[in-house]
Design an enzyme around this catalytic site. Structure first.
Site, short mmCIF file in Angstrom:
data_model
loop_
_atom_site.label_atom_id
_atom_site.label_comp_id
_atom_site.label_asym_id
_atom_site.label_seq_id
_atom_site.Cartn_x
_atom_site.Cartn_y
_atom_site.Cartn_z
N TYR A 167 2.51 -5.22 3.91
CA TYR A 167 1.67 -4.01 3.90
C TYR A 167 0.24 -4.40 4.18
CZ TYR A 167 0.02 0.24 1.53
OH TYR A 167 -0.60 1.34 1.52
N LYS A 171 -1.72 -2.76 7.11
CA LYS A 171 -3.18 -1.92 6.85
C LYS A 171 -4.48 -2.74 7.47
CE LYS A 171 -0.96 1.40 4.99
NZ LYS A 171 -1.07 2.91 5.28
P1 NAP Z 1 4.40 8.68 -0.39
O1 NAP Z 1 4.18 9.78 -1.44
O2 NAP Z 1 5.45 7.67 -0.56
O3 NAP Z 1 4.62 9.51 0.80
C1 NAP Z 1 4.84 8.84 2.23
C2 NAP Z 1 4.99 9.74 3.33
O4 NAP Z 1 5.26 9.07 4.35
C3 NAP Z 1 6.15 10.99 3.15
O5 NAP Z 1 5.50 12.13 3.65
C4 NAP Z 1 7.09 10.42 4.07
O6 NAP Z 1 7.96 11.27 4.38
C5 NAP Z 1 6.39 9.80 5.22
N1 NAP Z 1 7.07 8.66 5.81
C6 NAP Z 1 7.46 7.35 5.49
N2 NAP Z 1 7.96 6.91 6.42
C7 NAP Z 1 8.35 7.80 7.52
C8 NAP Z 1 8.72 7.70 8.66
N3 NAP Z 1 9.17 6.31 9.25
N4 NAP Z 1 8.60 8.62 9.63
C9 NAP Z 1 8.13 9.78 9.25
N5 NAP Z 1 7.31 9.89 7.90
C10 NAP Z 1 7.62 9.13 7.31
O7 NAP Z 1 3.02 7.93 -0.07
P2 NAP Z 1 1.56 8.02 -0.27
O8 NAP Z 1 1.12 7.52 -1.74
O9 NAP Z 1 1.23 9.76 -0.39
O10 NAP Z 1 0.77 7.38 0.70
C11 NAP Z 1 0.41 8.04 2.14
C12 NAP Z 1 -0.51 7.03 2.80
O11 NAP Z 1 -1.64 6.60 2.03
C13 NAP Z 1 0.29 5.80 3.13
O12 NAP Z 1 -0.01 5.45 4.61
C14 NAP Z 1 -0.05 4.74 2.29
O13 NAP Z 1 0.24 3.34 2.83
C15 NAP Z 1 -1.43 4.92 2.15
N6 NAP Z 1 -2.10 4.44 0.60
C16 NAP Z 1 -1.35 4.97 -0.77
C17 NAP Z 1 -2.00 4.66 -1.70
C18 NAP Z 1 -1.60 5.28 -3.03
O14 NAP Z 1 -2.09 4.44 -3.98
N7 NAP Z 1 -0.64 5.98 -3.05
C19 NAP Z 1 -2.94 3.48 -1.86
C20 NAP Z 1 -3.52 3.02 -0.45
C21 NAP Z 1 -2.97 3.55 0.69
P3 NAP Z 1 9.58 11.48 4.14
O15 NAP Z 1 10.02 10.51 3.27
O16 NAP Z 1 9.61 12.84 3.61
O17 NAP Z 1 10.25 11.44 5.40
#
Ligand code: NAP
Length: 259
Positions: A167, A171
Site C-alpha cells: 500500500y 501511494k
Molecule cells: P473504502 O471505504 O474502502 O472505499 C473504497 C472505494 O474504492 C469504494 O468506493 C470501492 O468501491 C472503490 N474501489 C475499490 N476497488 C475498486 C476497483 N477495483 N474498481 C473500482 N472501484 C474500486 O475506502 P476509503 O477509506 O474511503 O478510501 C478512499 C481512498 O482514500 C483510497 O484511495 C484510500 O487508499 C485512501 N485513504 C484512506 C484512508 C483512511 O483512513 N480511510 C487513509 C489514507 C488514504 P466498491 O467496493 O463499491 O466497488
C-alpha cells in the site's frame, strides 16, 4: 468512540457550476463524501465503483441534496473499463473538467509473509488505476485546455507504515506519478495534486481493533480521527478554479500526524 465532531458541514468555497467531475470509488467512504461535496458546489458528478448497486446510495444522497449524479460500474485497474466510461462521459458532456482518483484498497501484511497477489492487486488498483484514468481523462482535458486532477494518496505513502509495504509503495508511487504528470500537463491549464489522508473513519479503517484506533488518536495532534468530509473539503478546494497556481503538491489531511 465519538469522532470527527469538528468535521466540516455543508457550505462551499468553490463554484463548480457547469463542470463535469469524475470520481472513482464514489460508492462509500471518502469517495462518497467527495461526490457529495463536488455536487453541492455545482458540479455534475460521474461516480465509479465496481457495481452500479454499490453507487445507488451515493446517487440517492446527491439527488436528495439537489445535485446531479450518474454512476458507472468499472474496475479502475482495467484499461478497457476506463476507456468505456471516459468515452461515454465525453460523448455525453464533451468535457471533463475534474478527475478525482480516489478508489483504493489495502491488503495488509508484513513483508516476509506478503503474497504476490496482495502486492499485485494493491499496486494495480491504487497506482495503475490512477495512471489509467489520468491518461484517458488527461487526453479529454488537454483538448479542453483546462483540468483539475486530484489523486488520493496516503500518509503511508509519505512516511511508510509497518504491514503496508504494498500500500505504501502504491501511494508513494501516486506521488511521484502525480508530480511528473503535473509537469507534463501544466502548459494546458491542467493541475495535478495529491491529497494524502491520515486516519479517516471509513470501511477501510473500520476493520482495525478499537485499541489501534485509540493509539492512532493519541498520535494525532488535533486529537480526533478524520471524517471523510475533512478530505472532501480539501479535494473540492483543489478542484476549484482559484487554485490555478497550485500543482504537483501533496496536501496531507491528517490532523497534523505527519508534522
Ligand atoms: P473504502 O471505504 O474502502 O472505499 C473504497 C472505494 O474504492 C469504494 O468506493 C470501492 O468501491 C472503490 N474501489 C475499490 N476497488 C475498486 C476497483 N477495483 N474498481 C473500482 N472501484 C474500486 O475506502 P476509503 O477509506 O474511503 O478510501 C478512499 C481512498 O482514500 C483510497 O484511495 C484510500 O487508499 C485512501 N485513504 C484512506 C484512508 C483512511 O483512513 N480511510 C487513509 C489514507 C488514504 P466498491 O467496493 O463499491 O466497488
Amino acid at each position: 468512540m465519538a469522532e470527527a465532531t469538528d468535521a466540516p458541514k455543508a457550505g462551499c468555497l468553490v463554484d463548480l457550476k457547469g463542470q463535469t467531475a469524475l470520481v472513482t470509488g464514489a460508492s462509500r467512504g471518502i469517495g462518497r463524501a467527495i461526490a457529495l461535496k463536488l455536487a453541492a458546489c455545482g458540479a455534475r458528478v460521474v461516480g465509479v465503483a465496481r457495481t452500479l448497486e454499490a453507487l445507488e446510495a451515493t446517487r440517492e444522497a446527491v439527488v436528495a441534496a439537489g445535485g446531479e449524479f450518474e454512476g458507472f460500474a468499472a474496475d479502475v485497474s482495467r484499461a478497457e473499463d476506463v476507456k468505456r466510461v471516459v468515452e461515454a462521459v465525453e460523448e455525453k458532456h464533451q468535457k471533463i473538467q475534474i478527475l478525482v482518483n480516489n478508489a483504493g484498497i489495502t491488503k495488509d501484511g508484513l513483508l516476509l509473509r506478503m503474497e504476490d497477489d496482495a502486492w499485485d492487486r494493491v499496486v494495480d488498483v491504487n497506482l495503475k488505476g490512477t495512471f489509467l484514468w489520468c491518461r484517458a481523462v488527461g487526453a479529454v482535458m488537454m483538448r479542453g485546455r483546462y483540468g483539475r486532477i486530484v489523486n488520493v494518496g496516503s500518509v503511508s505513502g509519505i512516511r511508510g507504515n509497518p504491514g503496508q509495504a504494498n500500500y505504501s509503495a502504491s501511494k508513494a508511487g501516486v506521488i511521484g506519478f502525480s508530480q511528473t504528470v503535473a509537469r507534463e500537463l501544466a502548459s494546458r491549464g491542467i493541475t495535478v495534486n495529491v491529497v494524502a489522508p491520515g486516519f479517516i473513519t471509513t470501511d477501510m479503517t473500520d476493520v482495525l481493533p478499537e485499541k489501534i484506533k485509540a493509539e492512532v488518536k493519541e498520535r494525532v495532534p488535533l486529537r480526533r480521527l478524520g471524517a471523510p468530509e475533512d478530505v472532501a473539503e480539501v479535494v473540492a478546494f483543489l478542484c476549484g478554479p482559484a487554485t490555478s497556481y497550485v500543482t504537483g503538491q501533496v496536501v496531507a489531511v491528517d490532523g497534523g500526524m505527519t508534522v
